[in-house]
Scaffold this active site. Sequence first.
Site, mmCIF file in Angstrom:
data_model
loop_
_atom_site.group_PDB
_atom_site.id
_atom_site.type_symbol
_atom_site.label_atom_id
_atom_site.label_comp_id
_atom_site.label_asym_id
_atom_site.label_seq_id
_atom_site.Cartn_x
_atom_site.Cartn_y
_atom_site.Cartn_z
ATOM 1 N N SER A 296 0.837 -1.109 0.034
ATOM 2 C CA SER A 296 -0.129 -0.202 0.250
ATOM 3 C C SER A 296 0.989 1.636 0.149
ATOM 4 O O SER A 296 2.078 0.837 0.142
ATOM 5 C CB SER A 296 -0.932 -0.107 1.295
ATOM 6 N N ASP A 297 0.426 2.141 -0.533
ATOM 7 C CA ASP A 297 0.967 3.697 -0.294
ATOM 8 C C ASP A 297 1.280 3.804 1.725
ATOM 9 O O ASP A 297 -0.194 2.957 2.274
ATOM 10 C CB ASP A 297 0.767 4.926 -0.744
ATOM 11 N N TRP A 298 1.735 4.906 2.503
ATOM 12 C CA TRP A 298 1.375 5.021 3.567
ATOM 13 C C TRP A 298 0.516 5.242 3.508
ATOM 14 O O TRP A 298 -0.072 6.077 3.390
ATOM 15 C CB TRP A 298 2.744 6.324 3.569
#
Length: 765
Positions: A296-298
Amino acid sequence: MRTSKDTRLFIPSTLLFLLIIFIQSCGSTQVEVSEEDRFVNELLSKMTLEEKVGQLHQITSQWNMTGPAPNNEYAKAHEENLKSGRVGSMLNVIGAEATLNAQKLVVENSRLGIPLIFGYDVIHGYQTMFPVPLGEAASWDPGLLELSASIAAVESAAAGLHWTFAPMMDVGRDARWGRVMEGAGEDPYLSSVLSAARVRGFQGEDLSDKNTIAACAKHFAGYAFAESGKDYNTVDVSNSTLHNVILPPFKAATEAGAATYMNSFNIIQGVPATANSYIQRDLLKDKWGFEGFVVSDWNSIGEMIDHGAAQDLKEAASKAFAAGNDMDMEGYAYANHLQQMIESGEADTGYLDEAVSRVLRIKYRLGLFEDPYKYSDTLREKNTLLSPGNRAAALKVARESIVLLKNENSILPLKKDLKSIAVIGPLADDKDAPLGNWRASAISNSAVSLLEGIKAKIGDNTQINYAKGCDLVTSERGFAGEISFNTEDRSGFPEAIAAAKKSEIVLLAIGEDCYQSGEGRSQANIGLRGLQLELFEAVKKANPNVVIVLMNGRPLAIPELDEEATAILETWFLGSESGHAIADVLYGDHNPSGKLPMTFPRSNGQVPIYYNYLSTGRPGPKNEVFWSHYTDETNDPLYPFGYGLSYTTFSYDKITVNPNDNGMIVSAMVTNTGEVQGTEVVQLYIRDLVASLPRPVKELKGFKKVQLIPGESKMVEFTLSEENLGYYDNDGNYVVEPGLFSVMIGGNSRDLIKTNFEWNKAPNL
Ligand code: NOJ
């Protein structure tokens, strides 16, 4: 280094080089099981549910990792999680010593000793900085991008890293979006070629080589299409744009073997990308056959709550997991909820094993089970970072990334025997700005400034009159924190004017602060900020021979400079060797050949502006008012996609199309009509004139760099295959339709010679 504890799961090194094939019988079909699969399956079978979930949990470094966790609860808890195998990956652990220590915590204490995979944003170099990616794309040279990525990999790997969150391959049409700086520009074909080159550069031939690291194709998908250019904003694109513009570089990355993908913060077509099962499962994993894992992104899982797509973190975790998001970056969604969801049957065990296997597979390919510490080598780190060889490569790439936008009266190249030259501007002696944003472990102020580059080039021959003129920003420079521009302090103007007056030529270094582009740096106004235009006008009044040296991470709307400056050199943020590269070009030791990977607008209102648009039903001025145009601005950009001048000139002639077995051979004669040797990026565009779904007015389908001495002509040939002529329909199927096509060749997307051809072969894809 290998631990002696007998519960460790290392495979003997010799085994790594042997591919043991198990032949299993499944009915009449024989299935080959690779050593990698055998290893991953066996390890998986030994793991507890908690350990499996741990592999999907990625945390950021909470302390410097060169000593025990500080005495705060948060860090202590992390240390415990690491020791008990509840973490599979960390990001932002910096340096060989820190990565070694973190790895030891896990390998020496956890039950199965499964090594961590360390990730970091190595976007354009680790410590030796290369041009920002948009700048590097202006080289139109996949070989150079491969080189710079390979050096970034060597340096990162020496510092203990296994994985970079790059390349970003978001096709970007909107210069207001600050992250265009991290990509390869507006064109899907150019982005595909260059992103694949970057993947190859990071990963090399063999991921287990200690000089290579895993790449991460990001942001999957559509992030650059944020409405109104505002970072993190909603993306609402047609199926056609999704399949024909946004996805091609990502598909190219799979084909180039990208080990991982990162999804994106945005909603796309109504669904958060993180929970978008169509793009992650159906396309990436099933249709394209991607074998690695998706991170995932952050906290993009957690952000689904704010999107209104999940009522709490548990629901967000459930949706992201079902949609094929394998690893959770700093979201604590999987760490807190996945085990319970599996136990209660709310989440699929098959998906869990698949996600964990994907992570283990990449760790296996990196050779981490053979030696989890092999990347972390303080001596290698010391000898590798910023080595003379790495800097030499950075210089080479920087030179090729420079784009000459204007050169009236051939003021450039400068003569080395000028008596005096003024070097002016807030960026002229800046040793930090050229390092750009997303600078990994670059050392602040370690770049060669323009002034230093000029001094080194001309020695004492020319009197150099330096004046800063004004500050660009009044805030402290940094990745986070608001930027405030200097709009008041003109106290340096008199000195700048005096320097301009007493010099033959003025070099004026202006543009953007290096943190003005990048994540979270969207702008509604992409002109020059602060007092820079005023400084330009003042200097220009004192001396009309002004050469602008632009430093910036996005296309700028600078019609005033185009009108009034004598020359403009686009230098982006060129990295560690910036000043030397610019001086080489200014003084003609390197003839510029860079071409814009993104259109430069004339004004904010034109954005998004790009060359491969669809024709409207009212494309041309049939009457004064009722056609597709602005009443207060032309439709033309300031500088078109693919544009860039040279110290010589090129002409194009004799375009021909001849069928061959694979499709068409398209050729054109290119001649160097100037006085010096030069390199031209010859570009090939097509237009499918009538299609079931209308196609853009121009589409790049090939480019070649050719070197020509004065007067020399070369026939440049391209093969246009059937595959180059098709497009994706709204279901994502690739189709080629017979009919009339235009084919165009030239040195930019505007100035092209053209011919037509008929494609009437039956599709054969
Ligand atoms: C958020 C950014 O969007 C992404 O590109 C980056 O890799 C991660 N943060 C990690 O720093």
